[in-house]
Design a protein around this motif. Structure first.
Motif, PDB file in Angstrom:
ATOM      1  N   GLN A 128       1.278   6.571  -6.994  1.00  0.00           N
ATOM      2  CA  GLN A 128       0.152   7.415  -7.414  1.00  0.00           C
ATOM      3  C   GLN A 128       0.457   8.895  -7.199  1.00  0.00           C
ATOM      4  OE1 GLN A 128      -3.037   5.798  -5.062  1.00  0.00           O
ATOM      5  NE2 GLN A 128      -3.517   4.168  -6.546  1.00  0.00           N
ATOM      6  N   ASN A 185       0.805  -1.226   0.000  1.00  0.00           N
ATOM      7  CA  ASN A 185       0.000   0.000   0.000  1.00  0.00           C
ATOM      8  C   ASN A 185       0.838   1.275   0.000  1.00  0.00           C
ATOM      9  OD1 ASN A 185      -2.521  -1.159  -0.196  1.00  0.00           O
ATOM     10  ND2 ASN A 185      -2.818  -1.328   2.034  1.00  0.00           N
ATOM     11  N   VAL A 234       2.292   1.770  -3.491  1.00  0.00           N
ATOM     12  CA  VAL A 234       1.256   2.182  -4.441  1.00  0.00           C
ATOM     13  C   VAL A 234       0.885   3.638  -4.228  1.00  0.00           C
ATOM     14  CG1 VAL A 234      -1.145   1.788  -5.155  1.00  0.00           C
ATOM     15  CG2 VAL A 234       0.368  -0.153  -4.700  1.00  0.00           C
ATOM     16  N   GLU A 235       0.812   4.046  -2.993  1.00  0.00           N
ATOM     17  CA  GLU A 235       0.469   5.439  -2.714  1.00  0.00           C
ATOM     18  C   GLU A 235       1.559   6.388  -3.216  1.00  0.00           C
ATOM     19  OE1 GLU A 235      -0.185   5.568   1.441  1.00  0.00           O
ATOM     20  OE2 GLU A 235      -2.094   4.473   1.377  1.00  0.00           O
TER      21      GLU A 235
END
Length: 428
Positions: free
Chosen positions: A101, A94, A97-98
């Protein structure tokens, strides 16, 4: 486990124990962790000022930060950090991925600025290419096409670097330029050592094209190779030997070598050696040779012909005879041969022997042949100068190298073959 490091609280421990203070410490620590990312799985308990932390975090570095944070809360006596690194794949991915992004969002937000930087770079580079492609002023200030192309290449590089600097300045990444230039300097230094001979040859080509030591069709001698100059390229000097062979000599070798240019002066001296019998009047022979050479129509009066006694050989005394010609109108080799023929005829016509060096093997007393050799006795010729036939000089103005001239011209007229030799450049 106990985290035994300098992040443990330092200070005096209070004598009284307060449950309300423990609860306040626990509430304060939970509030802090709730505001920070990455501590969702951490639980806090406080007893007698000792803080116990349990749970998991995404990595060890995040768990280690807890000691620093908790140790700053007032009233904390010690910290028992039992937080471990989580093995949950989803929890570990996570944050990555953050971050990904977030970077995509940042890149999308910078797209207009990147477009402006690219446009500025293209405009500056296009201006440099157009300026480098123009004939003026490079053809005017450069001594030849090779140097003009070097000027143009320097302009292209300068405008390319300027475009990169302007683009990075628009993006606010000028600090990156120092890193790029530093890396380019190291790479350039390594490449320079690797191609040292190539760089040396390139610099020699520049120097030879600026100060030309020879012209097309000049007869030169470079490191023992003699021939007519065909062309000077950016890598080598090409000459055509008198045998019709192409000789390519690297320009670095040419620049450092001793160059003999036989075509610089119109006047050129020929010389040859001739032997006479030892009983001849050498002073008379010298006079005859000088008179004979002086009377030749292709020999210059200044400098005057000369002859001198060179050495005493086997059965003969050798003289060196010289004369000067205008090599623009006379063939050197044919003039030398014709002078030798007429001098020999004049000497023999005066009854003076020009001995040869014939040897024979002689058997002694019927024994096996030995290696002893004796020279045959010279034939005595009575002086009959009055009977000497009249000998006239042949025409030597027909240059024997005319065929080579045509070969050189054909090579130089090749439109696909570059040449740095120009008549406008100064000649050393």
């Amino acid at each position: 486990m106990w985290a035994q490091d300098t992040s443990q609280p330092q200070g005096t421990i209070a004598v009284e124990d307060s449950a309300s203070q423990d609860a306040a410490i626990a509430v304060r620590i939970r509030d802090i962790l709730n505001e920070l990312a990455g501590f969702d799985g951490v639980t806090v308990s406080v007893t007698s000022g000792i803080v116990t932390l349990r749970g998991t975090t995404v990595d060890t570095a995040t768990a280690d930060r807890l000691n620093e944070l908790v140790g700053r809360v007032e009233g904390v006596v010690a910290i028992e950090n039992q937080v471990t690194e989580t093995t949950d794949v989803v929890a570990r991915l996570n944050p990555a991925v953050e971050r990904f992004q977030a970077r995509i969002s940042q890149a999308l937000a910078l797209l207009p600025l990147v477009a402006v930087a690219v446009v500025a770079f293209v405009l500056v580079l296009t201006l440099g290419l157009l300026l480098a492609r123009a004939r003026y002023p490079w053809d005017r200030i450069a001594p030849n096409a090779f140097i003009a192309n070097i000027y143009r290449q320097v302009v292209r590089i300068l405008f390319f670097v300027a475009g990169v600097v302007i683009a990075l300045d628009i993006l606010g990444a000028t600090a990156l330029l120092g890193t790029i230039l530093g890396a380019a300097g190291i790479v350039g230094l390594a490449i320079g050592f690797a191609v040292r001979d190539t760089v040396e040859n390139f610099i020699a080509s520049i120097m030879l094209s600026i100060r030309q030591p020879f012209r097309p069709n000049d007869v030169v001698e470079i490191q023992g190779d003699i021939g007519r100059v065909i062309r000077l390229t950016s890598r080598a000097t090409i000459i055509l030997s008198f045998d019709g062979n192409h000789i390519r000599i690297p320009n670095s070798t040419v620049f450092k070598s001793r160059i003999v240019n036989y075509s610089t002066n119109h006047e050129r001296r020929f010389s040859f050696e001739i032997g006479v019998s030892s009983d001849a009047d050498l002073a008379d022979v010298r006079r005859m040779t000088e008179e004979t050479v002086s009377d030749l129509p292709f020999v210059l009066t200044e400098p005057a012909p000369m002859s001198w006694i060179e050495r005493i050989g086997d059965g003969a005394i050798f003289l060196t005879v010289t004369g000067w010609i205008d090599q623009e109108a006379t063939s050197l080799v044919r003039a030398k041969g014709e002078a030798l023929r007429l001098v020999k005829a004049r000497i023999e016509g005066a009854g003076i022997e020009v001995p040869d060096t014939t040897y024979r093997v002689q058997l002694l007393g019927g024994a096996a042949p030995t290696t002893e050799t004796t020279r045959t006795a010279p034939l005595k010729v009575a002086p009959v100068a009055s009977l000497a036939p009249a000998v006239e000089a042949d025409d030597v103005t027909d240059m024997s190298e005319a065929g080579l001239d045509k070969m050189v011209d054909a090579e130089r007229n090749d439109p696909d073959a570059p040449d740095l030799l120009t008549d406008a450049a100064p000649k050393e």
